[in-house]
Design a protein around this motif. Structure first.
Motif, short mmCIF file in Angstrom:
data_model
loop_
_atom_site.label_atom_id
_atom_site.label_comp_id
_atom_site.label_asym_id
_atom_site.label_seq_id
_atom_site.Cartn_x
_atom_site.Cartn_y
_atom_site.Cartn_z
N LYS A 61 0.83 -1.20 0.00
CA LYS A 61 0.00 0.00 0.00
C LYS A 61 0.86 1.24 0.00
CE LYS A 61 -3.69 2.23 2.66
NZ LYS A 61 -4.55 2.14 3.86
N LYS A 62 1.88 1.28 0.82
CA LYS A 62 2.75 2.44 0.89
C LYS A 62 3.53 2.60 -0.41
CE LYS A 62 3.27 2.83 5.88
NZ LYS A 62 2.73 4.21 5.92
N LYS A 63 3.89 1.48 -1.01
CA LYS A 63 4.62 1.56 -2.27
C LYS A 63 3.73 2.16 -3.36
CE LYS A 63 7.30 -1.30 -5.45
NZ LYS A 63 7.78 -2.68 -5.75
N ARG A 64 2.45 1.73 -3.42
CA ARG A 64 1.52 2.26 -4.42
C ARG A 64 1.27 3.75 -4.19
NH1 ARG A 64 -1.24 -2.74 -3.65
NH2 ARG A 64 -2.69 -1.70 -2.21
N ALA A 65 1.12 4.11 -2.88
CA ALA A 65 0.87 5.53 -2.56
C ALA A 65 2.05 6.39 -2.98
CB ALA A 65 0.60 5.67 -1.08
N GLU A 96 7.36 13.64 -1.53
CA GLU A 96 8.53 13.36 -0.68
C GLU A 96 8.11 12.76 0.65
OE1 GLU A 96 10.56 17.09 -0.54
OE2 GLU A 96 11.69 16.72 -2.39
N ARG A 97 6.94 13.18 1.19
CA ARG A 97 6.45 12.59 2.43
C ARG A 97 6.13 11.12 2.23
NH1 ARG A 97 3.57 17.46 3.12
NH2 ARG A 97 1.72 16.47 2.24
N LYS A 98 5.42 10.81 1.17
CA LYS A 98 5.09 9.41 0.91
C LYS A 98 6.34 8.57 0.62
CE LYS A 98 0.66 9.50 1.44
NZ LYS A 98 0.05 8.67 2.49
N LYS A 99 7.27 9.22 -0.07
CA LYS A 99 8.52 8.50 -0.37
C LYS A 99 9.27 8.15 0.91
CE LYS A 99 12.86 8.89 -2.92
NZ LYS A 99 13.71 9.76 -3.75
N CYS A 100 9.37 9.09 1.87
CA CYS A 100 10.04 8.83 3.16
C CYS A 100 9.35 7.72 3.91
CB CYS A 100 10.03 10.11 4.00
SG CYS A 100 11.48 11.13 3.74
N GLU A 101 8.04 7.78 3.95
CA GLU A 101 7.32 6.74 4.67
C GLU A 101 7.59 5.36 4.05
OE1 GLU A 101 3.23 7.71 4.65
OE2 GLU A 101 3.46 9.54 5.87
N TYR A 102 7.57 5.36 2.71
CA TYR A 102 7.82 4.09 2.02
C TYR A 102 9.24 3.57 2.29
CZ TYR A 102 9.24 1.11 -1.85
OH TYR A 102 9.79 0.09 -2.58
N GLU A 103 10.25 4.48 2.20
CA GLU A 103 11.66 4.05 2.41
C GLU A 103 11.87 3.52 3.82
OE1 GLU A 103 14.10 3.75 0.35
OE2 GLU A 103 13.15 4.63 -1.42
N ARG A 104 11.30 4.18 4.80
CA ARG A 104 11.46 3.71 6.17
C ARG A 104 10.86 2.34 6.35
NH1 ARG A 104 10.27 9.13 7.76
NH2 ARG A 104 8.12 8.50 8.17
N TYR A 105 9.71 2.14 5.82
CA TYR A 105 9.05 0.86 5.97
C TYR A 105 9.76 -0.23 5.20
CZ TYR A 105 5.15 -2.24 6.91
OH TYR A 105 4.38 -3.29 7.37
N ARG A 106 10.29 0.16 4.01
CA ARG A 106 11.01 -0.84 3.19
C ARG A 106 12.25 -1.35 3.93
NH1 ARG A 106 14.98 -0.80 -0.87
NH2 ARG A 106 15.28 1.44 -0.59
N LYS A 107 12.99 -0.47 4.57
CA LYS A 107 14.20 -0.88 5.30
C LYS A 107 13.83 -1.77 6.50
CE LYS A 107 17.04 3.08 4.03
NZ LYS A 107 17.70 4.32 4.51
N ARG A 108 12.74 -1.44 7.12
CA ARG A 108 12.35 -2.21 8.28
C ARG A 108 11.91 -3.61 7.91
NH1 ARG A 108 7.97 0.87 11.54
NH2 ARG A 108 6.64 0.03 9.88
N CYS A 109 11.48 -3.76 6.68
CA CYS A 109 11.00 -5.06 6.22
C CYS A 109 12.11 -5.94 5.67
CB CYS A 109 9.93 -4.86 5.15
SG CYS A 109 8.42 -4.19 5.83
N LYS A 110 13.30 -5.43 5.55
CA LYS A 110 14.40 -6.25 5.02
C LYS A 110 14.80 -7.32 6.00
CE LYS A 110 16.56 -3.04 1.76
NZ LYS A 110 17.79 -2.31 1.42
#
Length: 389
Positions: free
Chosen positions: A338-342, A375-389
């Motif tokens: 969802k965050k990636k699509r947003a 940029e806000r959505k991008k930050c949220e996505y990047e943070r979540y992506r790293k946490r999911c690694k």
């Protein structure tokens, strides 16, 4: 010719010659007193061995001597060109003077039967070192030492005119490995004109004095035929280190003797070993095989032969642990998607309004607003992506 007679000494000094009797020092000029002085004649080089044998050939060559017998006392530790004894031994016919490697001979009395009192060497001769008197065709032959053999373990002497069963005394001066001097006294019984003195074996004999019934038969420096007698210092020659063993090669360590070793392994593990040396001077230290040796000290008779770092040629000896597995990655669920699509949607909106602005159909404020949202959505996505690694 002017000469100086020797002053003999009765005690040993270092390793020098020892006097068995004394002679008065005197200056003599044969030209002033021809009746009492005689110049000895050169008669050849000396023969190594007991003093009475060194120049005896000069007397044996005299026509009036069929049998030759030595007379005592012997005179040693002399110097100078002339010799004047306190008293000439009774019955003496000839005298020999050893000087350097040379022998000189002279009669004891002149043609008229008058005794000489001083015996001199020809001009330019070496200094006198010892003097021996001899009798021709003796009626009562004297006991004498005619040969000796010196080794590290024993001294064997050959005698004449000494009955079987009689005891000889040997006073031997030694030097140890550190150069320290000592004197020991030994006794041996004569059997078939031979006597053998047992020596320590680990000291270097340097002077030999043989006496019989208070009579000094010989007194001179000696060297063992198999010298040096002192033990050679052990030498650490080679070292081979593997995981399973340490092989040490030495020289001058007797077969069967033990080396002590202290081996340190990685991890500060210390083990002590005592291993024998074989006929080739090799000692082998068995090791566990699964520990890495890092330091070695080797000792022999309280002497350190080796002290240093080591490493096995086939190291590492210990098993290397495998790398720990990476932790499993967290699965990317619906929220991630969802965050990636947003993020992608906001990026498309930003790029769309940016193109409109470039064509003049959108305001700059709209571009900034879309950019911030992206940029806000991008930050949220990047943070979540790293946490999911």
């Amino acid at each position: 010719m002017q000469g100086i007679a020797a002053a003999g000494a009765t005690s040993a000094v270092g390793l020098g010659w020892l006097s068995t009797t004394s002679a008065e020092a005197q200056q003599a000029t044969p030209q002033q007193n021809n009746l009492q002085n005689i110049e000895a004649e050169f008669c050849g080089t000396f023969s190594p061995g007991p003093q009475i044998q060194q120049c005896i050939a000069c007397v044996e060559a005299q026509e009036d001597c069929d049998e030759v017998g030595p007379l005592f006392p012997l005179f040693t530790g002399l110097t100078g060109q002339c010799f004047t004894p306190d008293e000439i031994p009774e019955g003496a016919d000839y005298v020999t003077l050893k000087a350097g490697l040379n022998c000189y001979v002279a009669p004891v009395v002149d043609d008229e039967g008058e005794p000489y009192t001083t015996f001199c060497l020809p001009t330019g001769s070496p200094d006198i070192s010892n003097v021996t008197f001899y009798e021709c065709d003796p009626d009562d032959p004297q006991p004498a030492l005619v040969d000796f053999k010196v080794t590290c373990k024993e001294i064997t002497v050959t005698t004449m005119n000494i009955p079987d069963g009689e005891e000889l005394t040997a006073e031997v001066t030694f030097l140890d490995a550190d150069g320290e001097e000592s004197t020991e006294t030994f006794t041996a019984t004569v059997q078939n004109n031979t006597a053998t003195f047992a020596l320590p074996g680990n000291l270097n004999p340097t002077n030999l004095r043989i006496t019989f019934d208070g009579l000094v038969l010989d007194d001179q420096p000696v060297v063992a035929q198999d010298a040096p007698c002192t033990p050679k210092p052990p030498v650490f020659k080679d070292l081979e280190v593997t995981c399973d063993a340490i092989t040490i090669t030495t020289t001058d360590v007797p077969e069967g003797d033990t080396l002590s070793a202290e081996v340190t392994f990685v991890g500060d593990i210390v083990e002590t070993y005592n291993v024998p040396v074989d006929a080739d001077g090799v000692a082998v230290i068995p090791l566990p095989g699964d520990l890495d040796p890092s330091y070695l000290r080797v000792f022999y008779d309280d002497e350190t032969l080796f002290d240093g770092n080591i490493q096995a040629s086939d190291a590492p000896c210990a098993e290397v642990p495998p790398k720990p597995p990476k932790p499993p990655k967290k699965k990317k669920g619906k929220r991630y998607r969802k965050k990636k699509r947003a993020c992608k949607r906001k990026r498309r909106e930003y790029e769309k309004v940016k193109k409109k602005y470039e064509k003049g159909s959108a305001k700059k404020s709209e571009v900034r607003k879309k950019k911030r949202a992206y940029e806000r959505k991008k930050c949220e996505y990047e943070r979540y992506r790293k946490r999911c690694k």
